[in-house]
Design a protein around this motif. Sequence first.
Motif, PDB file in Angstrom:
ATOM      1  N   VAL A 111      32.984  31.989 -16.546  1.00 29.65           N
ATOM      2  CA  VAL A 111      32.394  32.850 -15.512  1.00 29.65           C
ATOM      3  C   VAL A 111      30.873  32.792 -15.646  1.00 29.65           C
ATOM      4  CG1 VAL A 111      32.025  35.294 -14.923  1.00 29.65           C
ATOM      5  CG2 VAL A 111      34.353  34.420 -15.200  1.00 29.65           C
ATOM      6  N   GLY A 112      30.161  32.811 -14.524  1.00 28.05           N
ATOM      7  CA  GLY A 112      28.701  32.750 -14.555  1.00 28.05           C
ATOM      8  C   GLY A 112      28.078  34.139 -14.508  1.00 28.05           C
ATOM      9  N   ILE A 113      26.901  34.247 -15.106  1.00 26.30           N
ATOM     10  CA  ILE A 113      26.201  35.533 -15.122  1.00 26.30           C
ATOM     11  C   ILE A 113      25.765  35.936 -13.709  1.00 26.30           C
ATOM     12  CG2 ILE A 113      23.884  34.576 -15.525  1.00 26.30           C
ATOM     13  CD1 ILE A 113      25.236  37.693 -17.267  1.00 26.30           C
ATOM     14  N   SER A 154      38.301  49.729  -5.650  1.00 23.54           N
ATOM     15  CA  SER A 154      38.452  48.481  -6.386  1.00 23.54           C
ATOM     16  C   SER A 154      37.083  47.942  -6.790  1.00 23.54           C
ATOM     17  CB  SER A 154      39.235  47.460  -5.550  1.00 23.54           C
ATOM     18  OG  SER A 154      39.574  46.346  -6.347  1.00 23.54           O
ATOM     19  N   TYR A 155      37.126  46.773  -7.404  1.00 19.96           N
ATOM     20  CA  TYR A 155      35.971  46.206  -8.101  1.00 19.96           C
ATOM     21  C   TYR A 155      35.466  45.006  -7.306  1.00 19.96           C
ATOM     22  CZ  TYR A 155      33.901  43.635 -12.124  1.00 19.96           C
ATOM     23  OH  TYR A 155      33.093  42.929 -12.978  1.00 19.96           O
ATOM     24  N   ILE A 156      34.202  44.990  -6.948  1.00 17.62           N
ATOM     25  CA  ILE A 156      33.682  43.940  -6.066  1.00 17.62           C
ATOM     26  C   ILE A 156      33.774  42.554  -6.705  1.00 17.62           C
ATOM     27  CG2 ILE A 156      31.257  44.259  -6.773  1.00 17.62           C
ATOM     28  CD1 ILE A 156      32.642  43.258  -3.262  1.00 17.62           C
ATOM     29  N   VAL A 162      23.890  29.274   0.470  1.00 20.48           N
ATOM     30  CA  VAL A 162      24.620  30.133  -0.476  1.00 20.48           C
ATOM     31  C   VAL A 162      24.250  29.695  -1.885  1.00 20.48           C
ATOM     32  CG1 VAL A 162      26.595  30.628   1.038  1.00 20.48           C
ATOM     33  CG2 VAL A 162      26.639  28.604  -0.450  1.00 20.48           C
ATOM     34  N   VAL A 163      24.540  30.554  -2.862  1.00 18.97           N
ATOM     35  CA  VAL A 163      24.227  30.225  -4.249  1.00 18.97           C
ATOM     36  C   VAL A 163      25.499  30.239  -5.083  1.00 18.97           C
ATOM     37  CG1 VAL A 163      23.642  32.654  -4.754  1.00 18.97           C
ATOM     38  CG2 VAL A 163      22.830  30.835  -6.277  1.00 18.97           C
ATOM     39  N   ARG A 164      25.558  29.290  -6.023  1.00 19.58           N
ATOM     40  CA  ARG A 164      26.667  29.258  -6.975  1.00 19.58           C
ATOM     41  C   ARG A 164      26.092  29.364  -8.381  1.00 19.58           C
ATOM     42  NH1 ARG A 164      31.682  26.818  -5.649  1.00 19.58           N
ATOM     43  NH2 ARG A 164      30.759  24.870  -4.952  1.00 19.58           N
ATOM     44  N   SER A 165      26.760  30.198  -9.206  1.00 23.49           N
ATOM     45  CA  SER A 165      26.390  30.293 -10.622  1.00 23.49           C
ATOM     46  C   SER A 165      27.533  29.684 -11.432  1.00 23.49           C
ATOM     47  CB  SER A 165      26.124  31.757 -10.990  1.00 23.49           C
ATOM     48  OG  SER A 165      25.908  31.916 -12.359  1.00 23.49           O
ATOM     49  N   GLY A 166      28.527  30.493 -11.806  1.00 28.22           N
ATOM     50  CA  GLY A 166      29.651  29.967 -12.586  1.00 28.22           C
ATOM     51  C   GLY A 166      30.811  29.476 -11.739  1.00 28.22           C
TER      52      GLY A 166
HETATM   53  C1  LIG Z   1      39.424  33.392 -14.435  1.00 29.68           C
HETATM   54  C2  LIG Z   1      38.555  34.573 -14.136  1.00 29.68           C
HETATM   55  C3  LIG Z   1      38.380  35.537 -15.110  1.00 29.68           C
HETATM   56  C4  LIG Z   1      37.577  36.650 -14.848  1.00 29.68           C
HETATM   57  N1  LIG Z   1      37.432  37.593 -15.823  1.00 29.68           N
HETATM   58  C5  LIG Z   1      36.641  38.664 -15.591  1.00 29.68           C
HETATM   59  C6  LIG Z   1      36.448  39.652 -16.592  1.00 29.68           C
HETATM   60  O1  LIG Z   1      36.986  39.564 -17.699  1.00 29.68           O
HETATM   61  N2  LIG Z   1      35.657  40.705 -16.298  1.00 29.68           N
HETATM   62  C7  LIG Z   1      35.030  40.837 -15.084  1.00 29.68           C
HETATM   63  O2  LIG Z   1      34.289  41.800 -14.896  1.00 29.68           O
HETATM   64  N3  LIG Z   1      35.197  39.910 -14.110  1.00 29.68           N
HETATM   65  C8  LIG Z   1      35.987  38.844 -14.347  1.00 29.68           C
HETATM   66  N4  LIG Z   1      36.162  37.906 -13.364  1.00 29.68           N
HETATM   67  C9  LIG Z   1      35.499  38.099 -12.074  1.00 29.68           C
HETATM   68  C10 LIG Z   1      34.077  37.535 -12.119  1.00 29.68           C
HETATM   69  O3  LIG Z   1      33.227  38.474 -12.742  1.00 29.68           O
HETATM   70  C11 LIG Z   1      33.598  37.284 -10.680  1.00 29.68           C
HETATM   71  O4  LIG Z   1      34.432  36.335 -10.085  1.00 29.68           O
HETATM   72  C12 LIG Z   1      32.145  36.829 -10.646  1.00 29.68           C
HETATM   73  O5  LIG Z   1      31.571  37.162  -9.410  1.00 29.68           O
HETATM   74  C13 LIG Z   1      32.021  35.351 -10.888  1.00 29.68           C
HETATM   75  O6  LIG Z   1      30.688  34.991 -10.987  1.00 29.68           O
HETATM   76  P1  LIG Z   1      30.295  33.443 -10.955  1.00 29.68           P
HETATM   77  O7  LIG Z   1      28.837  33.364 -11.020  1.00 29.68           O
HETATM   78  O8  LIG Z   1      31.105  32.709 -11.944  1.00 29.68           O
HETATM   79  O9  LIG Z   1      30.856  33.014  -9.531  1.00 29.68           O
HETATM   80  P2  LIG Z   1      30.161  32.314  -8.266  1.00 29.68           P
HETATM   81  O10 LIG Z   1      31.300  31.836  -7.445  1.00 29.68           O
HETATM   82  O11 LIG Z   1      29.152  31.327  -8.658  1.00 29.68           O
HETATM   83  O12 LIG Z   1      29.438  33.532  -7.555  1.00 29.68           O
HETATM   84  C14 LIG Z   1      30.132  34.685  -7.148  1.00 29.68           C
HETATM   85  C15 LIG Z   1      29.311  35.411  -6.079  1.00 29.68           C
HETATM   86  O13 LIG Z   1      28.040  35.746  -6.608  1.00 29.68           O
HETATM   87  C16 LIG Z   1      27.008  35.052  -5.915  1.00 29.68           C
HETATM   88  N5  LIG Z   1      26.029  34.599  -6.888  1.00 29.68           N
HETATM   89  C17 LIG Z   1      26.210  33.686  -7.862  1.00 29.68           C
HETATM   90  N6  LIG Z   1      25.083  33.526  -8.552  1.00 29.68           N
HETATM   91  C18 LIG Z   1      24.178  34.359  -8.014  1.00 29.68           C
HETATM   92  C19 LIG Z   1      22.823  34.631  -8.295  1.00 29.68           C
HETATM   93  N7  LIG Z   1      22.185  34.005  -9.277  1.00 29.68           N
HETATM   94  N8  LIG Z   1      22.165  35.540  -7.534  1.00 29.68           N
HETATM   95  C20 LIG Z   1      22.802  36.185  -6.534  1.00 29.68           C
HETATM   96  N9  LIG Z   1      24.089  35.952  -6.212  1.00 29.68           N
HETATM   97  C21 LIG Z   1      24.778  35.050  -6.959  1.00 29.68           C
HETATM   98  C22 LIG Z   1      27.695  33.911  -5.189  1.00 29.68           C
HETATM   99  O14 LIG Z   1      26.966  33.481  -4.044  1.00 29.68           O
HETATM  100  C23 LIG Z   1      29.027  34.548  -4.856  1.00 29.68           C
HETATM  101  O15 LIG Z   1      28.895  35.377  -3.720  1.00 29.68           O
HETATM  102  C24 LIG Z   1      36.953  36.790 -13.592  1.00 29.68           C
HETATM  103  C25 LIG Z   1      37.129  35.810 -12.606  1.00 29.68           C
HETATM  104  C26 LIG Z   1      37.926  34.713 -12.876  1.00 29.68           C
HETATM  105  C27 LIG Z   1      38.125  33.680 -11.814  1.00 29.68           C
END
Ligand SMILES: Cc1cc2nc3c(=O)[nH]c(=O)nc-3n(C[C@H](O)[C@H](O)[C@H](O)COP(=O)(O)OP(=O)(O)OC[C@H]3O[C@@H](n4cnc5c(N)ncnc54)[C@H](O)[C@@H]3O)c2cc1C
Length: 538
Positions: A162-164, A483-485, A93-97
């Motif tokens: 939050v990660g891109i 809803s929003y994925i 699995v992959v983690r970004s933010g």
């Molecule tokens: C406190 C909080 C505030 C938020 N605010 C907003 C907001 O204002 N607007 C909004 O639209 N959303 C918001 N979100 C939701 C957020 O956009 C999602 O949770 C998003 O998926 C988080 O991305 P991440 O990379 O941080 O998470 P991660 O847990 O790293 O990844 C989320 C999912 O994406 C996958 N993924 C990660 N990196 C990659 C990559 N490089 N390639 C392919 N897949 C990948 C992971 O495997 C996992 O399935 C919020 C969430 C939280 C917890």
Amino acid sequence: MSGVGTVIAGAGASTLIGDHVVAAPAQVDSLAGGQKTPGPVTIGPTDRRYADALQRGFNRRFVGSPEAVRIVSTTKQVVAAVQAAVTAGKKVVVRSGGHCLENFVDDPAAKVVIDLVEMRSVTFDTTRNAFCVQGGVTLGDLYRRLDWGWGVTLPGGSCQSVGIGGHATGGGFGMLSRQHGIVADYIDAVEVVIVDATGTAKSVVATRATGDPNRELWWAHTGGGGGNFGIVTRFWLRSATATGTNPSTLLPTPPGAVANTILTWNWADVSRADFVRIMANYGTWHELNSAPGATGTRLFSALTANRSEYGRLSVVAQVDPTVSGNNTLRSSYVSAITAGVTATPTILDTGTRPWLTTTLNLPTTAAAFGITGPLRSKSKGGLLKQRYTDAQAGRVFDRLTASGYTNPASGLTLLSYGGAINATAPTATATAHRSSVIAASFTSYWDDPSADAVNIDWLRGLYRDVYAETGGVPAPDARNEGSYINWPDIDFLDSTQNTSGVSWSTLFYGDNYPRLQLAKAAYDPLNVFSHVLGVAAP
Ligand SMILES: Cc1cc2nc3c(=O)[nH]c(=O)nc-3n(C[C@H](O)[C@H](O)[C@H](O)COP(=O)(O)OP(=O)(O)OC[C@H]3O[C@@H](n4cnc5c(N)ncnc54)[C@H](O)[C@@H]3O)c2cc1C
């Protein structure tokens, strides 16, 4: 556009900083002068850093137990790490933010976590004429880098950590989205590490260019959700309609400044009738002021209705006060929200503030609710084309005030949606929801593990009451748009909670799901990248 449909591994982009064009360092393993990028680093359970790596997730309700966490810096390292996992037969699995709201990453079945925490470069690629962003950058770093470097920004979320990687691939919206659309609308190309039918990992660049043989892979990453097709190592970002080569014109310009009006009611003063009226006022205003390009889309507003123990009910309205007419817009909004409401709110005008500093210093969730331990949460969402009915709002009031449950960090937040989001056709990107004017976020936060069940049960009860007429979920109809994925909710899979007869995939992806399934079959034929709400091949 050059590079259309090419398969590459670890190729560099170029950077324009001021007048200098230099190679983007983070995509090469060796730098000029003999310096090296870190990684790949392998962290196993006996490594001191393992505990840190497991803390990277926002929602500590889920903590994984992988055999290895791989810290990577370049595309080449990601290809190698994926190949090693696939060859060894380990689920990867992959983690970004780390802000996933369900356990897609901290899945007990995941044996290898590829963590992009060190893949954070933000550059301008003169070859592709787009901003090149590595898959692990956080939104705060991205906004800071784009603004200081080029005076541009993206209409993404407000949480800085939050990660891109997950955000952009799932859509990504925020306070500027009514004016500029969602982050996914700006994805011009992605570099994705995929695994082909022979089990070979490789990186592919997929672009929005017509005729790109990998265009469907690009499309799948414009709202199809993270963790489904491969690992995005780089995003190239630019407006679809931008022309020219000046980086400062290829993404939106940030607001000249921001000014907030904050209306706060003492919860104890708010009657059921008042609450219903405030919800109706908020909803009606958004129904009337959210067409693409409408003046009202220059205003973003959040209505926060938490449990009565929180003590206050608030509506925040934000505009750019340097734009003529916006302060009038803000005051007319305040009048619309308070019309017919008996209780009197305190009204705070924050005055004019600089945009970047304000954006980078929004309170964290934990700080906002005074939660000190590792945060645990449950979230549910809904997109609204029309406001909640008065009957629905009344049921929200009842849940927020009923005795027997006292967590002040639980409730409902309504967020402005629509505007420029709805200027894009539902099939142009994988983000199908292009008709809503309000996004509803149902959340509960806590830190005591023994309180999981009581908080989750309460939130489910609130949601069930709100969607009582549509099978317990925002089943698409005249009012609801699913809803929003990026607010994933595994309860949609549960036939006792989702009695609508509408599948989870339709709720999150609308009519775009079958096309996503074809992309899945084409680009992840071995189903290497999967999770509980994952896109499945047809
Ligand atoms: C406190 C909080 C505030 C938020 N605010 C907003 C907001 O204002 N607007 C909004 O639209 N959303 C918001 N979100 C939701 C957020 O956009 C999602 O949770 C998003 O998926 C988080 O991305 P991440 O990379 O941080 O998470 P991660 O847990 O790293 O990844 C989320 C999912 O994406 C996958 N993924 C990660 N990196 C990659 C990559 N490089 N390639 C392919 N897949 C990948 C992971 O495997 C996992 O399935 C919020 C969430 C939280 C917890």
